[in-house]
Design a protein around this motif. Sequence first.
Motif, PDB file in Angstrom:
ATOM      1  N   GLU A 177       7.421   4.652   4.742  1.00 37.22           N
ATOM      2  CA  GLU A 177       6.070   5.686   5.939  1.00 37.22           C
ATOM      3  C   GLU A 177       7.533   6.870   5.837  1.00 37.22           C
ATOM      4  N   TRP A 178       8.521   7.052   6.083  1.00 31.92           N
ATOM      5  CA  TRP A 178      10.166   7.594   6.158  1.00 31.92           C
ATOM      6  C   TRP A 178       9.355   8.620   4.652  1.00 31.92           C
ATOM      7  N   GLN A 179      10.009   7.968   3.549  1.00 32.74           N
ATOM      8  CA  GLN A 179       9.844   9.068   2.396  1.00 32.74           C
ATOM      9  C   GLN A 179       8.753   9.640   1.880  1.00 32.74           C
TER      10      GLN A 179
ATOM     11  N   GLY B 280       0.678  -1.170   0.102  1.00 33.09           N
ATOM     12  CA  GLY B 280      -0.123   0.110  -0.160  1.00 33.09           C
ATOM     13  C   GLY B 280       1.175   1.023  -0.057  1.00 33.09           C
ATOM     14  N   LEU B 281       1.870   1.105   0.771  1.00 33.38           N
ATOM     15  CA  LEU B 281       3.298   2.003   1.006  1.00 33.38           C
ATOM     16  C   LEU B 281       3.537   2.393  -0.947  1.00 33.38           C
ATOM     17  N   LEU B 282       4.032   0.939  -0.718  1.00 30.66           N
ATOM     18  CA  LEU B 282       4.898   1.115  -2.566  1.00 30.66           C
ATOM     19  C   LEU B 282       3.976   1.957  -3.327  1.00 30.66           C
ATOM     20  N   ASP B 283       3.002   1.951  -3.103  1.00 29.88           N
ATOM     21  CA  ASP B 283       1.804   2.127  -4.379  1.00 29.88           C
ATOM     22  C   ASP B 283       1.537   3.410  -4.934  1.00 29.88           C
ATOM     23  N   ARG B 284       1.516   4.458  -3.502  1.00 33.97           N
ATOM     24  CA  ARG B 284       1.337   5.438  -3.228  1.00 33.97           C
ATOM     25  C   ARG B 284       2.996   6.372  -3.067  1.00 33.97           C
ATOM     26  N   LEU B 285       4.306   5.504  -2.905  1.00 33.87           N
ATOM     27  CA  LEU B 285       5.742   6.175  -3.554  1.00 33.87           C
ATOM     28  C   LEU B 285       5.071   6.306  -4.913  1.00 33.87           C
TER      29      LEU B 285
ATOM     30  N   GLY C  62      17.148 -22.518   9.408  1.00 30.01           N
ATOM     31  CA  GLY C  62      15.579 -23.216   8.304  1.00 30.01           C
ATOM     32  C   GLY C  62      14.485 -22.040   8.251  1.00 30.01           C
ATOM     33  N   PRO C  63      13.315 -22.278   8.369  1.00 29.43           N
ATOM     34  CA  PRO C  63      11.763 -21.575   7.440  1.00 29.43           C
ATOM     35  C   PRO C  63      12.120 -21.356   8.979  1.00 29.43           C
ATOM     36  N   ASP C  64      11.764 -20.917  10.446  1.00 24.63           N
ATOM     37  CA  ASP C  64      11.177 -20.290  11.404  1.00 24.63           C
ATOM     38  C   ASP C  64      11.907 -19.612  11.600  1.00 24.63           C
ATOM     39  N   GLU C  65      13.669 -19.183  11.963  1.00 25.55           N
ATOM     40  CA  GLU C  65      14.597 -18.152  11.614  1.00 25.55           C
ATOM     41  C   GLU C  65      14.674 -17.434  10.282  1.00 25.55           C
ATOM     42  N   ARG C  66      14.329 -18.538   8.953  1.00 20.41           N
ATOM     43  CA  ARG C  66      14.323 -16.995   8.047  1.00 20.41           C
ATOM     44  C   ARG C  66      12.622 -16.392   8.020  1.00 20.41           C
ATOM     45  N   LEU C  67      11.896 -17.074   8.940  1.00 19.12           N
ATOM     46  CA  LEU C  67      10.274 -16.526   8.651  1.00 19.12           C
ATOM     47  C   LEU C  67      10.426 -14.956   9.423  1.00 19.12           C
ATOM     48  N   ALA C  68      11.546 -15.365  10.767  1.00 21.28           N
ATOM     49  CA  ALA C  68      11.403 -13.948  11.880  1.00 21.28           C
ATOM     50  C   ALA C  68      13.028 -12.813  11.084  1.00 21.28           C
ATOM     51  N   VAL C  69      13.338 -13.225  10.345  1.00 17.99           N
ATOM     52  CA  VAL C  69      14.060 -12.272   9.664  1.00 17.99           C
ATOM     53  C   VAL C  69      13.326 -11.428   8.329  1.00 17.99           C
ATOM     54  N   LEU C  70      12.508 -12.047   7.600  1.00 13.36           N
ATOM     55  CA  LEU C  70      11.905 -11.435   6.695  1.00 13.36           C
ATOM     56  C   LEU C  70      11.004 -10.992   7.240  1.00 13.36           C
ATOM     57  N   ALA C  71      10.311 -10.940   7.973  1.00 20.14           N
ATOM     58  CA  ALA C  71       9.514  -9.995   9.122  1.00 20.14           C
ATOM     59  C   ALA C  71       9.808  -9.075   9.039  1.00 20.14           C
ATOM     60  N   GLU C  72      11.360  -9.022  10.372  1.00 21.93           N
ATOM     61  CA  GLU C  72      11.857  -7.951  10.045  1.00 21.93           C
ATOM     62  C   GLU C  72      12.025  -6.498   9.002  1.00 21.93           C
ATOM     63  N   ALA C  73      12.528  -7.272   8.233  1.00 19.39           N
ATOM     64  CA  ALA C  73      12.937  -6.538   6.983  1.00 19.39           C
ATOM     65  C   ALA C  73      11.541  -6.051   6.295  1.00 19.39           C
ATOM     66  N   ILE C  74      11.037  -6.454   6.202  1.00 17.27           N
ATOM     67  CA  ILE C  74       9.769  -6.390   5.395  1.00 17.27           C
ATOM     68  C   ILE C  74       9.120  -5.231   6.971  1.00 17.27           C
ATOM     69  N   SER C  75       9.112  -5.300   8.186  1.00 20.82           N
ATOM     70  CA  SER C  75       9.237  -3.807   9.320  1.00 20.82           C
ATOM     71  C   SER C  75       9.707  -3.034   8.065  1.00 20.82           C
ATOM     72  N   THR C  76      11.290  -2.714   8.347  1.00 17.28           N
ATOM     73  CA  THR C  76      12.243  -2.142   7.979  1.00 17.28           C
ATOM     74  C   THR C  76      11.471  -1.454   6.448  1.00 17.28           C
ATOM     75  N   ALA C  77      11.223  -2.158   5.749  1.00 11.45           N
ATOM     76  CA  ALA C  77      11.299  -1.367   4.488  1.00 11.45           C
ATOM     77  C   ALA C  77       9.795  -0.871   4.525  1.00 11.45           C
ATOM     78  N   ILE C  78       9.156  -1.362   5.441  1.00 11.45           N
ATOM     79  CA  ILE C  78       7.708  -0.426   5.680  1.00 11.45           C
ATOM     80  C   ILE C  78       7.796   0.867   6.243  1.00 11.45           C
ATOM     81  N   ASP C  79       9.020   0.832   7.326  1.00 11.22           N
ATOM     82  CA  ASP C  79       9.548   2.393   8.608  1.00 11.22           C
ATOM     83  C   ASP C  79      10.187   3.149   7.232  1.00 11.22           C
ATOM     84  N   LEU C  80      10.902   2.707   6.682  1.00 11.66           N
ATOM     85  CA  LEU C  80      11.668   3.691   5.126  1.00 11.66           C
ATOM     86  C   LEU C  80      10.327   4.127   4.246  1.00 11.66           C
TER      87      LEU C  80
END
Length: 206
Positions: free
Chosen positions: A200-202, A132-137, A180-198
Amino acid sequence: MPILPMFPLGTALLPGDHLPLRVFEPRYQQLVDDCLAAPDGPRFGVVLIARGHEVGGGDVRYGVGTVARIVVDTELGGGHHRLECLAEERIRILRWLPDDPYPRAEVEPWPDTPSEGTDLSGLTGLFGKLYGLLDRLTENGVTPPRADDLPDEPGARLYALSRWVPMGEADRLALLSAPGPDERLAVLAEAISTAIDLAEWQLKES
């Protein structure tokens, strides 16, 4: 242990990624020639460079990588090649061999650790917010990935989903290095959250 020709690059290659390469350095021209003549197929390993540069040698490399298979080789003349490669399984580097004439290493496959059943449902809301944010950007009508286009196996699905998230090489390396998948899920969720923050700032700055 298997010995693979190695191509250190400035990117962390994830299983399932497509890798275009322009090969012009003589040692890597030899690597391509040797790979194309190999009886078990045109395969080489890719690792992220920790310090140094792709050209000239003397780089410091990470110890986790991915096998890439050459699927298209276009000769450009003068020994130069344009390659299209597909990333396959993840590997661990056991021992680097002398660069003679190109990097080589003893490697072992690194399959994912078993999971009791990784729940990816929490990513749906994160992807919805991010896109939703990327679409607005971008104002280009960007859309998130379709579930039907993704692998069913959780580990591979997370690799595929990561290709839809703007992130740096450190995050991509963390995804590749997750046991494994559980640890990869946590990494990806954090990366998406970081992308969301960026994003929103933009939007606030625009």
